[in-house]
Write a protein that holds these residues in place. Structure first.
Motif, PDB file in Angstrom:
ATOM      1  N   GLY A 100       0.809  -1.216   0.000  1.00  0.00           N
ATOM      2  CA  GLY A 100       0.000   0.000   0.000  1.00  0.00           C
ATOM      3  C   GLY A 100       0.846   1.272   0.000  1.00  0.00           C
ATOM      4  N   GLU A 101       2.081   1.163   0.477  1.00  0.00           N
ATOM      5  CA  GLU A 101       2.976   2.326   0.505  1.00  0.00           C
ATOM      6  C   GLU A 101       3.244   2.878  -0.894  1.00  0.00           C
ATOM      7  N   LEU A 102       3.126   2.023  -1.886  1.00  0.00           N
ATOM      8  CA  LEU A 102       3.394   2.451  -3.263  1.00  0.00           C
ATOM      9  C   LEU A 102       2.467   3.592  -3.681  1.00  0.00           C
ATOM     10  N   ASP A 103       1.265   3.603  -3.105  1.00  0.00           N
ATOM     11  CA  ASP A 103       0.298   4.634  -3.488  1.00  0.00           C
ATOM     12  C   ASP A 103       0.774   6.029  -3.100  1.00  0.00           C
ATOM     13  N   GLY A 104       1.655   6.083  -2.102  1.00  0.00           N
ATOM     14  CA  GLY A 104       2.157   7.383  -1.652  1.00  0.00           C
ATOM     15  C   GLY A 104       3.356   7.881  -2.447  1.00  0.00           C
ATOM     16  N   LEU A 105       3.834   7.077  -3.395  1.00  0.00           N
ATOM     17  CA  LEU A 105       5.009   7.475  -4.189  1.00  0.00           C
ATOM     18  C   LEU A 105       4.570   8.181  -5.466  1.00  0.00           C
ATOM     19  N   MET A 106       5.500   8.856  -6.092  1.00  0.00           N
ATOM     20  CA  MET A 106       5.208   9.606  -7.321  1.00  0.00           C
ATOM     21  C   MET A 106       5.442   8.731  -8.552  1.00  0.00           C
ATOM     22  N   ASP A 107       4.592   8.926  -9.567  1.00  0.00           N
ATOM     23  CA  ASP A 107       4.904   8.272 -10.840  1.00  0.00           C
ATOM     24  C   ASP A 107       5.938   9.141 -11.576  1.00  0.00           C
ATOM     25  N   GLU A 108       6.369   8.633 -12.721  1.00  0.00           N
ATOM     26  CA  GLU A 108       7.421   9.291 -13.504  1.00  0.00           C
ATOM     27  C   GLU A 108       7.138  10.785 -13.751  1.00  0.00           C
ATOM     28  N   ALA A 109       5.896  11.066 -14.167  1.00  0.00           N
ATOM     29  CA  ALA A 109       5.528  12.443 -14.521  1.00  0.00           C
ATOM     30  C   ALA A 109       5.523  13.332 -13.278  1.00  0.00           C
ATOM     31  N   ALA A 110       4.971  12.801 -12.188  1.00  0.00           N
ATOM     32  CA  ALA A 110       4.907  13.597 -10.956  1.00  0.00           C
ATOM     33  C   ALA A 110       6.326  13.865 -10.428  1.00  0.00           C
ATOM     34  N   TYR A 111       7.191  12.864 -10.552  1.00  0.00           N
ATOM     35  CA  TYR A 111       8.571  13.041 -10.083  1.00  0.00           C
ATOM     36  C   TYR A 111       9.302  14.080 -10.945  1.00  0.00           C
ATOM     37  N   ALA A 112       9.059  14.038 -12.244  1.00  0.00           N
ATOM     38  CA  ALA A 112       9.684  15.021 -13.145  1.00  0.00           C
ATOM     39  C   ALA A 112       9.274  16.434 -12.742  1.00  0.00           C
ATOM     40  N   ASP A 113       7.997  16.611 -12.397  1.00  0.00           N
ATOM     41  CA  ASP A 113       7.512  17.924 -11.940  1.00  0.00           C
ATOM     42  C   ASP A 113       8.179  18.313 -10.624  1.00  0.00           C
ATOM     43  N   TYR A 114       8.292  17.316  -9.755  1.00  0.00           N
ATOM     44  CA  TYR A 114       8.887  17.546  -8.432  1.00  0.00           C
ATOM     45  C   TYR A 114      10.329  18.030  -8.578  1.00  0.00           C
ATOM     46  N   VAL A 115      11.089  17.352  -9.431  1.00  0.00           N
ATOM     47  CA  VAL A 115      12.489  17.718  -9.640  1.00  0.00           C
ATOM     48  C   VAL A 115      12.593  19.100 -10.275  1.00  0.00           C
ATOM     49  N   ALA A 116      11.713  19.362 -11.239  1.00  0.00           N
ATOM     50  CA  ALA A 116      11.737  20.673 -11.900  1.00  0.00           C
ATOM     51  C   ALA A 116      11.461  21.775 -10.882  1.00  0.00           C
ATOM     52  N   GLY A 117      10.629  21.471  -9.894  1.00  0.00           N
ATOM     53  CA  GLY A 117      10.272  22.451  -8.871  1.00  0.00           C
ATOM     54  C   GLY A 117      11.375  22.709  -7.864  1.00  0.00           C
ATOM     55  N   LEU A 118      12.402  21.851  -7.860  1.00  0.00           N
ATOM     56  CA  LEU A 118      13.496  22.048  -6.905  1.00  0.00           C
ATOM     57  C   LEU A 118      14.372  23.234  -7.311  1.00  0.00           C
ATOM     58  N   GLY A 119      14.253  23.615  -8.583  1.00  0.00           N
ATOM     59  CA  GLY A 119      14.946  24.820  -9.046  1.00  0.00           C
ATOM     60  C   GLY A 119      16.446  24.771  -8.905  1.00  0.00           C
ATOM     61  N   ASP A 120      16.977  23.583  -8.973  1.00  0.00           N
ATOM     62  CA  ASP A 120      18.429  23.427  -8.808  1.00  0.00           C
ATOM     63  C   ASP A 120      18.979  22.899 -10.108  1.00  0.00           C
ATOM     64  N   ASP A 121      19.797  23.670 -10.768  1.00  0.00           N
ATOM     65  CA  ASP A 121      20.381  23.150 -11.999  1.00  0.00           C
ATOM     66  C   ASP A 121      21.717  22.547 -11.674  1.00  0.00           C
TER      67      ASP A 121
END
Lengths: 127, 372
Positions: free
Chosen positions: A106-127
Motif C-alpha cells: 500500500g505504501e506504493l500509493d504514496g510514491l510519485m509516478d514518472e511524470a509527478a517526479y519530473a515535476d517535483y524535480v523541476a520544482g526544486l529549481g536546482d540546476d
C-alpha cells in the motif's frame, strides 16, 4: 522506462510481483557526481519505509539511500562493488541497489509516478 | 541532497559568469558562490589536472600587501617561518600562530620589491586582517587587495601553456614569483599551488580576470577545475586544509609542518606560541598528523575515529575521501605520537564497523614541483 515509482528522497522502485527493485534516480546520480563506493545491506535484513538501506559515496561525500517502501532485502547488486560507476551510467537500470520483498504494498500509493517526479524535480529549481 | 542554504548573500568572484557559461555547479564556500565542479565532473577534472593542466578560480582567497622596509621583520613576529631571510621574489609557506602555538591560518608569503605579498584562506581572511591590524608594527602598511583576482593553473602542461602568455615564466623555480604582463595586465605569477603538481598562481586586477581566464581555458591542454577536485588533489598531495587538518587546536609541529620553520626561528623564537612549538620540536608532540590508507574500498570521511589493534581510540580522520589518482580511498588525520609509525595497522570506525587501514607516508601521489 515506465512503471517506476519515486520517493521525495530521489529513490525509485520497480515492482515485479511482490518484489521491488530499488535504486536512486538519474537526477540523484547527477547531483552526486562520480559514485566511487556503494555500501549495500545484508540479504535478509528487514527495512522500513524511509529507513536507511544503503550508502552511496561520491568523491566528495557519503549519502544515505532510504528504502522507498518497507520489505525484506532478497538480493543486492553485487556488480556495484566492482563498478560503482554503474550508478552514474545507468541509474534506473544496471545501477540498481537492492531488491525488497514488499511487506506493505500500500505504501506504493504514496510514491510519485514518472511524470509527478519530473515535476517535483523541476520544482526544486536546482540546476 | 543539497546542503546549501541559499546563494542570495554570497559574494561572487569576477569569474562568476565564466563558471556559469562553462556549466559549473555553484555552491556556497567561505561566503562566496564558487564552482564545485564543471560539466566534466570531479573525477575527470582531477585526472585531467594530473595529466595535462587544470584551471582554478581561487579569487575567494585573501590577497594582502605589507609595505615598508620593516614589513618582513614585522611579519616574522606573527609567524614561525623565516621571512626576513627570503630573497626578493622568493616565497614561503607559513602559519599565523596564536599565543598557545595553535594555527590561526596558513598562508604563503612572497617577498616583493615593495614588501611582502600574502595569500591567506578565504574563510580566515577577515580575522587575519584584524589580527594584522592589531599586531603589525605601526610603520608597516597593510593593504587588502580585494580588487585583484587569483587563478591557479596546475598540472604537467601548466608551464608550457603559461609560457605562451607570460614568456619567461618557465624560468621561475618552485616557490618563486615574478611580475609579468599578460594581455596588457600586470600579473604577479607565482610558481606554487595546492595540487602537488607543477603549476602557477596568477594574480591580476579584477578587470583583467575574464580575459586571462578565457585565454587560458581556450588552450587545448586546459580544462576548468572546481573546488571538488581541488580538495581531492590536495588530499592526495598530503596538503592541509585549514579548518579541517589544522586549526587553533593544532600546532605546526603536530601538523607535520616543522619543515616550514627555519633553523633561525627554531632557536631564536620570537613568534606567538614559540614556547610550545620549541618544546614540541625538542621533545616531540603528543600527536601527529599522518597519512591513513584504508584497506578496502570504503572511504573514511572527516571525523572517523581511528582505533588501535585493541580497539582503543587513538585518533581521528581530519580529511578523507576517494583519491582518483590513488585509485581508492585515502585519508589523513591525527594519531597519538607513539602510534604515528609508518606501516602500523589501525582500524577506522566507519558507520559503526571497524575497517582495516594502515598509517602511511604522505603524500599519496608524489609531488612534481619544478626544482631546477
Amino acid at each position: 522506462m515506465s512503471g517506476l515509482k519515486y520517493s521525495k528522497d530521489h529513490e525509485w522502485v520497480r515492482i515485479e510481483g511482490d518484489v521491488g527493485t530499488v535504486g536512486i534516480s538519474d537526477y540523484a546520480q547527477e547531483q552526486l557526481g562520480d559514485v566511487v563506493y556503494v555500501e549495500l545491506p545484508e540479504v535478509g535484513r528487514t527495512v522500513a519505509q524511509n529507513e536507511e538501506a544503503a550508502v552511496v559515496e561520491s568523491v566528495k561525500a557519503a549519502s544515505e539511500v532510504y528504502a522507498p517502501v518497507s520489505g525484506e532485502v532478497v538480493e543486492v547488486n553485487q556488480a556495484l562493488e566492482d563498478d560503482p560507476a554503474l550508478v552514474n551510467g545507468d541509474a534506473t537500470g544496471e545501477g540498481w541497489f537492492v531488491k525488497l520483498r514488499l511487506s506493505a504494498p500500500g505504501e506504493l500509493d504514496g510514491l510519485m509516478d514518472e511524470a509527478a517526479y519530473a515535476d517535483y524535480v523541476a520544482g526544486l529549481g536546482d540546476d | 541532497m543539497s546542503d546549501d542554504a541559499g546563494t542570495d548573500t554570497l559574494a561572487r568572484t569576477p569569474l562568476h559568469d565564466e563558471h556559469r557559461a562553462l556549466g559549473a555547479t555553484l555552491v556556497g564556500f567561505a561566503g562566496y558562490e564558487m564552482p564545485v565542479r564543471y560539466a566534466a565532473g570531479i573525477m575527470a577534472e582531477h585526472t585531467h589536472t594530473r595529466a595535462a593542466a587544470g584551471l582554478f578560480d581561487v579569487s575567494h582567497m585573501g590577497q594582502l600587501r605589507l609595505t615598508g622596509s620593516g614589513a618582513a621583520d614585522a611579519l616574522e613576529r606573527l609567524v614561525p617561518g623565516d621571512i626576513a631571510g627570503l630573497a626578493p621574489w622568493a616565497m614561503r609557506y607559513t602559519q599565523f600562530t596564536d599565543d598557545e602555538g595553535g594555527i590561526l591560518d596558513d598562508l604563503i608569503a612572497t617577498r616583493t620589491d615593495y614588501g611582502v605579498h600574502l595569500v591567506v584562506n578565504a574563510s580566515c581572511k577577515e580575522q587575519d586582517i584584524a589580527h594584522l591590524e592589531r599586531r603589525l608594527d605601526a610603520g608597516v602598511g597593510l593593504s587588502v587587495l580585494s580588487e585583484r583576482a587569483l587563478v591557479a593553473l596546475q598540472g604537467p602542461r601548466a608551464a608550457a601553456v603559461l609560457e605562451r602568455h607570460a614568456p619567461g615564466c618557465t624560468r621561475l623555480a618552485f616557490m618563486t614569483a615574478g611580475t609579468f604582463a599578460i594581455g596588457g595586465a600586470d600579473a604577479l605569477v607565482s610558481r606554487c599551488g595546492y595540487t602537488g603538481e607543477d603549476g602557477f598562481e596568477i594574480s591580476v586586477p579584477e578587470d583583467a580576470a575574464v580575459a586571462l581566464w578565457r585565454c587560458l581555458v581556450a588552450e587545448p591542454e586546459v580544462e576548468p577545475v572546481g573546488l571538488g577536485a581541488r580538495d581531492s588533489l590536495r588530499l592526495e598531495a598530503g596538503l592541509c586544509l585549514y579548518g579541517h587538518d589544522i586549526d587553533e587546536t593544532t600546532s605546526p609541529v603536530e601538523a607535520g609542518l616543522a619543515w616550514s620553520i627555519g633553523k633561525r626561528r627554531r632557536t631564536g623564537g620570537g613568534f606567538p606560541g614559540a614556547a610550545r612549538i620549541q618544546q614540541e620540536l625538542a621533545e616531540g608532540p603528543k600527536r601527529r598528523r599522518v597519512g591513513i590508507l584504508p584497506d578496502g574500498k570504503a572511504p573514511a570521511r572527516e571525523g572517523t575515529p581511528v582505533l588501535d589493534a585493541d580497539g582503543e581510540e587513538i585518533g581521528t580522520v581530519t580529511s578523507g575521501g576517494f583519491g582518483p589518482t590513488a585509485g581508492g580511498p585515502v585519508a589523513m588525520g591525527y594519531v597519538a605520537a607513539e602510534a604515528a609509525e609508518i606501516g602500523r595497522p589501525v582500524s577506522l570506525l566507519v558507520r559503526g564497523k571497524p575497517r582495516p587501514a594502515a598509517i602511511v607516508k604522505l603524500p599519496f601521489v608524489p609531488h612534481t614541483y619544478h626544482r631546477p
